[in-house]
Enzyme design. Structure first.
Site, short mmCIF file in Angstrom:
data_model
loop_
_atom_site.label_atom_id
_atom_site.label_comp_id
_atom_site.label_asym_id
_atom_site.label_seq_id
_atom_site.Cartn_x
_atom_site.Cartn_y
_atom_site.Cartn_z
N CYS A 97 0.37 2.68 -4.69
CA CYS A 97 -0.38 3.87 -5.07
C CYS A 97 0.40 5.13 -4.73
CB CYS A 97 -1.72 3.90 -4.33
SG CYS A 97 -2.83 2.56 -4.78
N HIS A 107 0.83 -1.20 0.00
CA HIS A 107 0.00 0.00 0.00
C HIS A 107 0.86 1.25 0.00
CE1 HIS A 107 -3.97 -1.65 0.27
NE2 HIS A 107 -3.71 -2.35 1.37
#
Length: 348
Positions: A195, A139
């Site tokens: 991301c 993440h």
């Protein structure tokens, strides 16, 4: 297996041996040698790495088992990258540190403390012409910038497995640990499959698919980021669509100032290259390729180099994007710690 490893490694382009030096001048020329000036009249120089010295790698993959936002392909990304580096580039397994959240040894868990410790290990005692490799799949997010070096006003972050108690790791800290200490002539290749990772290592020179230096275009980035958030196709954006929208509020009047601050404070005479899975305003896909869960960027990087190891930086950036074209909205990025001639051969 050993013979296959040696053969594959020899076939990879090197500083001295590549198609251009063999007479094919349509191929990318070799990297420059010796200290390189940033521009005529400037004393500041950077030194390219021959990548002929010691090789060390830090590979991090986090699936966040039993947590909200669990991922599927990050540990596979690390396994695939480990095999690729060993078989194609001669990285020895004993010179790799692997942090994944499926391991039983507490020291091999990708906690914040272990990641920071491993980052220090990666760059410790690095010498000119060494080739260091950093790979993160997990993440990624953003938080408010505090030192004025971000065009959009937000720092990029990565999420350790224990981020809920220990917190995230911010791009400024990663740069301070892994880039600032490096001597001229040391290569660090960093891949972020996460991301909002376009500037995850805070390298100030960002290049387009045409091979030219990109300047801030905040209005365009804001529109692109908004559309990417609304599509919400990726599961790697842990913060979710609602909180992502906050990252797309741009400060257009301060964009050029932030760019100047970044170049002044984050430029390095070392040879640092970052490949990222998306722009700062985009999410990165956790998906399936070849029947296996994988991060789109990790898959594309390996696939592009396996198909053609004799590529320039510009060609490789385009090849990586071709691997993702039509399937994912994310746009992989290439950034550097110094001005780069993207027409030269990519070595590692």
């Amino acid at each position: 297996m050993q013979q296959e490893l040696i053969t594959n490694w020899i076939d990879m382009p090197t500083y001295q041996s590549n198609d251009w030096t063999r007479g094919n001048h349509a191929a990318p020329p070799p990297p420059p040698s010796g200290a390189q000036s940033f521009a005529p009249g400037l004393d500041y120089k950077w030194v390219p790495s021959k990548c002929t010295g010691r090789r060390k790698a830090l590979l991090i993959g986090i699936n966040y088992f039993s947590q909200r936002g669990q991922l599927r392909g990050c540990i596979n990304d690390v396994k695939n990258m480990k095999t690729f580096l060993h078989e194609r580039y001669g990285y020895a397994t004993e010179d790799m540190v692997i942090l994944t959240d499926d391991q039983q040894n507490p020291m091999s868990q990708p906690t914040k403390a272990n990641i920071l410790r491993a980052m220090h290990w990666l760059v410790k005692d690095a010498r000119p012409d060494d080739s260091l490799f950093f790979h993160y799949s997990g993440h990624g997010g953003q938080q408010k910038d505090t030192d004025g070096d971000e065009d959009d006003g937000y720092d990029e972050t990565i999420y350790p497995v224990d981020f809920r108690t220990a917190g995230m790791i911010v791009d400024d800290e990663m740069h301070r640990i892994m880039v600032t200490p490096l001597q001229p002539g040391v290569r660090l290749t960093a891949i972020f499959d996460s991301c909002h990772s376009g500037s995850a290592l805070d390298l100030p020179y960002l290049y387009s698919t045409k091979g030219v230096l990109k300047e801030p275009n905040l209005a365009k980035e804001a529109a692109s980021g908004l559309l990417g958030a609304l599509s919400a196709y990726s599961k790697k954006d842990l913060a979710g669509v609602a909180s992502s929208l906050g990252g797309f509020i741009k400060k257009a009047t301060t964009g050029s100032q932030a760019d100047a601050v970044a170049k002044r404070t984050k430029t390095s005479p070392a040879d640092v290259i970052q490949w990222s899975g998306s722009k700062d305003v985009q999410t990165s896909a956790d998906t399936f390729e070849g029947g296996e869960a994988t991060g789109a960027m990790s898959y594309a990087f390996i696939s592009a180099l396996k198909k053609n190891p004799q590529q320039s930086y510009q060609e490789l950036l385009n090849s990586i994007r071709v691997e993702l074209e039509g399937k994912y909205a994310q746009k992989p990025q290439l950034s550097c710690s110094h001005p780069l001639d993207t027409r030269t051969l990519y070595v590692m």
